[in-house]
Design a protein around this motif. Structure first.
Motif, PDB file in Angstrom:
ATOM      1  N   LEU A   1      27.767 -18.285 -21.610  1.00  0.00           N
ATOM      2  CA  LEU A   1      26.468 -18.007 -22.225  1.00  0.00           C
ATOM      3  C   LEU A   1      25.506 -19.181 -22.080  1.00  0.00           C
ATOM      4  O   LEU A   1      24.316 -18.989 -21.833  1.00  0.00           O
ATOM      5  CB  LEU A   1      26.647 -17.617 -23.689  1.00  0.00           C
ATOM      6  N   VAL A   2      26.002 -20.404 -22.213  1.00  0.00           N
ATOM      7  CA  VAL A   2      25.155 -21.587 -22.005  1.00  0.00           C
ATOM      8  C   VAL A   2      24.598 -21.578 -20.583  1.00  0.00           C
ATOM      9  O   VAL A   2      23.411 -21.834 -20.363  1.00  0.00           O
ATOM     10  CB  VAL A   2      25.947 -22.886 -22.296  1.00  0.00           C
ATOM     11  N   GLU A   3      25.442 -21.271 -19.604  1.00  0.00           N
ATOM     12  CA  GLU A   3      24.998 -21.242 -18.208  1.00  0.00           C
ATOM     13  C   GLU A   3      23.986 -20.119 -17.963  1.00  0.00           C
ATOM     14  O   GLU A   3      23.008 -20.303 -17.238  1.00  0.00           O
ATOM     15  CB  GLU A   3      26.195 -21.093 -17.260  1.00  0.00           C
ATOM     16  N   ILE A   4      24.196 -18.954 -18.565  1.00  0.00           N
ATOM     17  CA  ILE A   4      23.267 -17.832 -18.400  1.00  0.00           C
ATOM     18  C   ILE A   4      21.917 -18.169 -19.051  1.00  0.00           C
ATOM     19  O   ILE A   4      20.858 -17.895 -18.485  1.00  0.00           O
ATOM     20  CB  ILE A   4      23.858 -16.531 -18.981  1.00  0.00           C
ATOM     21  N   ILE A   5      21.961 -18.775 -20.224  1.00  0.00           N
ATOM     22  CA  ILE A   5      20.718 -19.199 -20.893  1.00  0.00           C
ATOM     23  C   ILE A   5      19.976 -20.199 -20.019  1.00  0.00           C
ATOM     24  O   ILE A   5      18.757 -20.104 -19.830  1.00  0.00           O
ATOM     25  CB  ILE A   5      21.023 -19.785 -22.292  1.00  0.00           C
ATOM     26  N   GLU A   6      20.697 -21.159 -19.460  1.00  0.00           N
ATOM     27  CA  GLU A   6      20.072 -22.160 -18.592  1.00  0.00           C
ATOM     28  C   GLU A   6      19.475 -21.488 -17.357  1.00  0.00           C
ATOM     29  O   GLU A   6      18.368 -21.815 -16.930  1.00  0.00           O
ATOM     30  CB  GLU A   6      21.085 -23.227 -18.180  1.00  0.00           C
ATOM     31  N   TRP A   7      20.179 -20.517 -16.779  1.00  0.00           N
ATOM     32  CA  TRP A   7      19.659 -19.801 -15.613  1.00  0.00           C
ATOM     33  C   TRP A   7      18.354 -19.085 -15.957  1.00  0.00           C
ATOM     34  O   TRP A   7      17.398 -19.116 -15.193  1.00  0.00           O
ATOM     35  CB  TRP A   7      20.701 -18.792 -15.107  1.00  0.00           C
ATOM     36  N   GLU A   8      18.313 -18.453 -17.118  1.00  0.00           N
ATOM     37  CA  GLU A   8      17.105 -17.728 -17.539  1.00  0.00           C
ATOM     38  C   GLU A   8      15.952 -18.684 -17.835  1.00  0.00           C
ATOM     39  O   GLU A   8      14.805 -18.364 -17.552  1.00  0.00           O
ATOM     40  CB  GLU A   8      17.387 -16.876 -18.783  1.00  0.00           C
ATOM     41  N   ASN A   9      16.253 -19.850 -18.378  1.00  0.00           N
ATOM     42  CA  ASN A   9      15.211 -20.789 -18.788  1.00  0.00           C
ATOM     43  C   ASN A   9      14.672 -21.654 -17.662  1.00  0.00           C
ATOM     44  O   ASN A   9      13.540 -22.120 -17.738  1.00  0.00           O
ATOM     45  CB  ASN A   9      15.728 -21.716 -19.895  1.00  0.00           C
TER      46      ASN A   9
ATOM     47  N   PRO B   1       0.816  -1.229   0.000  1.00  0.00           N
ATOM     48  CA  PRO B   1       0.000   0.000   0.000  1.00  0.00           C
ATOM     49  C   PRO B   1       0.847   1.274   0.000  1.00  0.00           C
ATOM     50  O   PRO B   1       0.369   2.342  -0.346  1.00  0.00           O
ATOM     51  CB  PRO B   1      -0.815  -0.114   1.295  1.00  0.00           C
ATOM     52  N   PHE B   2       2.123   1.158   0.365  1.00  0.00           N
ATOM     53  CA  PHE B   2       2.974   2.340   0.525  1.00  0.00           C
ATOM     54  C   PHE B   2       4.059   2.486  -0.528  1.00  0.00           C
ATOM     55  O   PHE B   2       4.657   3.551  -0.651  1.00  0.00           O
ATOM     56  CB  PHE B   2       3.626   2.321   1.911  1.00  0.00           C
ATOM     57  N   SER B   3       4.349   1.392  -1.257  1.00  0.00           N
ATOM     58  CA  SER B   3       5.451   1.493  -2.227  1.00  0.00           C
ATOM     59  C   SER B   3       5.317   0.450  -3.330  1.00  0.00           C
ATOM     60  O   SER B   3       4.606  -0.539  -3.192  1.00  0.00           O
ATOM     61  CB  SER B   3       6.795   1.314  -1.524  1.00  0.00           C
ATOM     62  N   ILE B   4       6.034   0.729  -4.376  1.00  0.00           N
ATOM     63  CA  ILE B   4       6.208  -0.219  -5.480  1.00  0.00           C
ATOM     64  C   ILE B   4       7.709  -0.320  -5.706  1.00  0.00           C
ATOM     65  O   ILE B   4       8.379   0.689  -5.923  1.00  0.00           O
ATOM     66  CB  ILE B   4       5.510   0.266  -6.763  1.00  0.00           C
ATOM     67  N   VAL B   5       8.234  -1.549  -5.615  1.00  0.00           N
ATOM     68  CA  VAL B   5       9.674  -1.749  -5.748  1.00  0.00           C
ATOM     69  C   VAL B   5       9.950  -2.688  -6.913  1.00  0.00           C
ATOM     70  O   VAL B   5       9.502  -3.839  -6.910  1.00  0.00           O
ATOM     71  CB  VAL B   5      10.281  -2.335  -4.449  1.00  0.00           C
ATOM     72  N   GLN B   6      10.669  -2.182  -7.897  1.00  0.00           N
ATOM     73  CA  GLN B   6      11.106  -2.988  -9.040  1.00  0.00           C
ATOM     74  C   GLN B   6      12.316  -3.808  -8.602  1.00  0.00           C
ATOM     75  O   GLN B   6      13.338  -3.251  -8.194  1.00  0.00           O
ATOM     76  CB  GLN B   6      11.479  -2.065 -10.198  1.00  0.00           C
ATOM     77  N   LYS B   7      12.218  -5.115  -8.629  1.00  0.00           N
ATOM     78  CA  LYS B   7      13.342  -5.980  -8.276  1.00  0.00           C
ATOM     79  C   LYS B   7      14.306  -6.025  -9.456  1.00  0.00           C
ATOM     80  O   LYS B   7      13.897  -6.208 -10.607  1.00  0.00           O
ATOM     81  CB  LYS B   7      12.865  -7.397  -7.931  1.00  0.00           C
ATOM     82  N   MET B   8      15.581  -5.864  -9.163  1.00  0.00           N
ATOM     83  CA  MET B   8      16.603  -5.813 -10.206  1.00  0.00           C
ATOM     84  C   MET B   8      17.306  -7.165 -10.349  1.00  0.00           C
ATOM     85  O   MET B   8      17.586  -7.840  -9.350  1.00  0.00           O
ATOM     86  CB  MET B   8      17.641  -4.742  -9.883  1.00  0.00           C
ATOM     87  N   LYS B   9      17.569  -7.520 -11.587  1.00  0.00           N
ATOM     88  CA  LYS B   9      18.394  -8.701 -11.878  1.00  0.00           C
ATOM     89  C   LYS B   9      19.839  -8.200 -11.907  1.00  0.00           C
ATOM     90  O   LYS B   9      20.179  -7.293 -12.668  1.00  0.00           O
ATOM     91  CB  LYS B   9      18.017  -9.341 -13.207  1.00  0.00           C
ATOM     92  N   ILE B  10      20.644  -8.788 -11.063  1.00  0.00           N
ATOM     93  CA  ILE B  10      22.041  -8.381 -10.945  1.00  0.00           C
ATOM     94  C   ILE B  10      22.891  -9.319 -11.782  1.00  0.00           C
ATOM     95  O   ILE B  10      22.974 -10.510 -11.514  1.00  0.00           O
ATOM     96  CB  ILE B  10      22.519  -8.398  -9.469  1.00  0.00           C
ATOM     97  N   GLY B  11      23.450  -8.769 -12.803  1.00  0.00           N
ATOM     98  CA  GLY B  11      24.425  -9.320 -13.703  1.00  0.00           C
ATOM     99  C   GLY B  11      24.502 -10.786 -13.992  1.00  0.00           C
ATOM    100  O   GLY B  11      23.567 -11.421 -14.386  1.00  0.00           O
ATOM    101  N   GLY B  12      25.626 -11.301 -13.787  1.00  0.00           N
ATOM    102  CA  GLY B  12      26.151 -12.558 -14.278  1.00  0.00           C
ATOM    103  C   GLY B  12      27.537 -12.199 -14.769  1.00  0.00           C
ATOM    104  O   GLY B  12      27.692 -11.234 -15.536  1.00  0.00           O
ATOM    105  N   ILE B  13      28.565 -12.885 -14.289  1.00  0.00           N
ATOM    106  CA  ILE B  13      29.945 -12.496 -14.579  1.00  0.00           C
ATOM    107  C   ILE B  13      30.757 -13.704 -15.034  1.00  0.00           C
ATOM    108  O   ILE B  13      30.636 -14.788 -14.458  1.00  0.00           O
ATOM    109  CB  ILE B  13      30.628 -11.905 -13.330  1.00  0.00           C
ATOM    110  N   LEU B  14      31.584 -13.485 -16.046  1.00  0.00           N
ATOM    111  CA  LEU B  14      32.651 -14.415 -16.412  1.00  0.00           C
ATOM    112  C   LEU B  14      33.939 -13.695 -16.063  1.00  0.00           C
ATOM    113  O   LEU B  14      34.219 -12.618 -16.598  1.00  0.00           O
ATOM    114  CB  LEU B  14      32.624 -14.747 -17.902  1.00  0.00           C
TER     115      LEU B  14
END
Length: 164
Positions: free
Chosen positions: A144-152, A78-91
């Motif tokens: 990239l394979v690992e990031i794709i798997e994380w997203e899927n 009732p008091f706020s709207i907070v957009q949750k952020m996706k934090i990176g992914g690093i090689l």
């Protein structure tokens, strides 16, 4: 048992190898990585960038990182709207104390949604001279394979924490 003389010779050789690794990193490996990874980010337009962490000489890192972006998850009250952020992914290609290079991945995470720190996986520990176009390309592909798997995959859905 090895004599003290043999062991001191072995230790001297080890110290020399550490210096050779550090010299190779500074002269060849680090500049190559910065240039190559920057070229990859220019050629393949994603929300990522190449960078270097050079705060501690002898423990430097060169990396690819995805920028923070909205996750699509919005926490409403009732008091706020907070957009949750996706934090990176690093090689990351990170120097160790002995001059070897650890190649590792840090997976993305949704800020404020998990109790744990981001998951990290070590891909390999290599010598600085093993940083070649072929090997770096292979690590980027694995990343990239690992990031794709994380997203899927919904592998981190259970046990998330809601902060109210």
């Amino acid at each position: 048992m090895n004599s003290i003389s043999e062991l001191t010779q072995e230790y001297t050789a080890v110290l020399q190898k550490v210096q050779e690794r550090r010299a190779c990193w500074q002269a060849k490996s680090k500049p190559f990585l910065i240039q190559f990874l920057s070229g990859v980010t220019e050629k393949h337009k994603l929300n990522w960038k190449a960078g270097a962490n050079e705060l501690m000489l002898g423990l430097e890192a060169v990396y690819l990182v995805f920028d923070h972006e909205p996750s699509g998850i919005v926490e409403q009250s009732p008091f706020s709207i907070v957009q949750k952020m996706k934090i990176g992914g690093i090689l990351s290609f990170s120097q160790t104390r002995n001059g070897q290079i650890v190649v590792w991945i840090s997976y993305p995470f949704i800020d404020g949604m998990a109790e744990d720190k981001p998951k990290n996986d070590t891909l390999e520990t290599i010598e600085p001279e093993e940083i070649t176009e072929e090997n770096v390309t292979r690590y980027i592909q694995k990343f990239l394979v690992e990031i794709i798997e994380w997203e899927n995959n919904a592998r981190d859905e259970i046990g998330f924490v809601r902060h109210r």
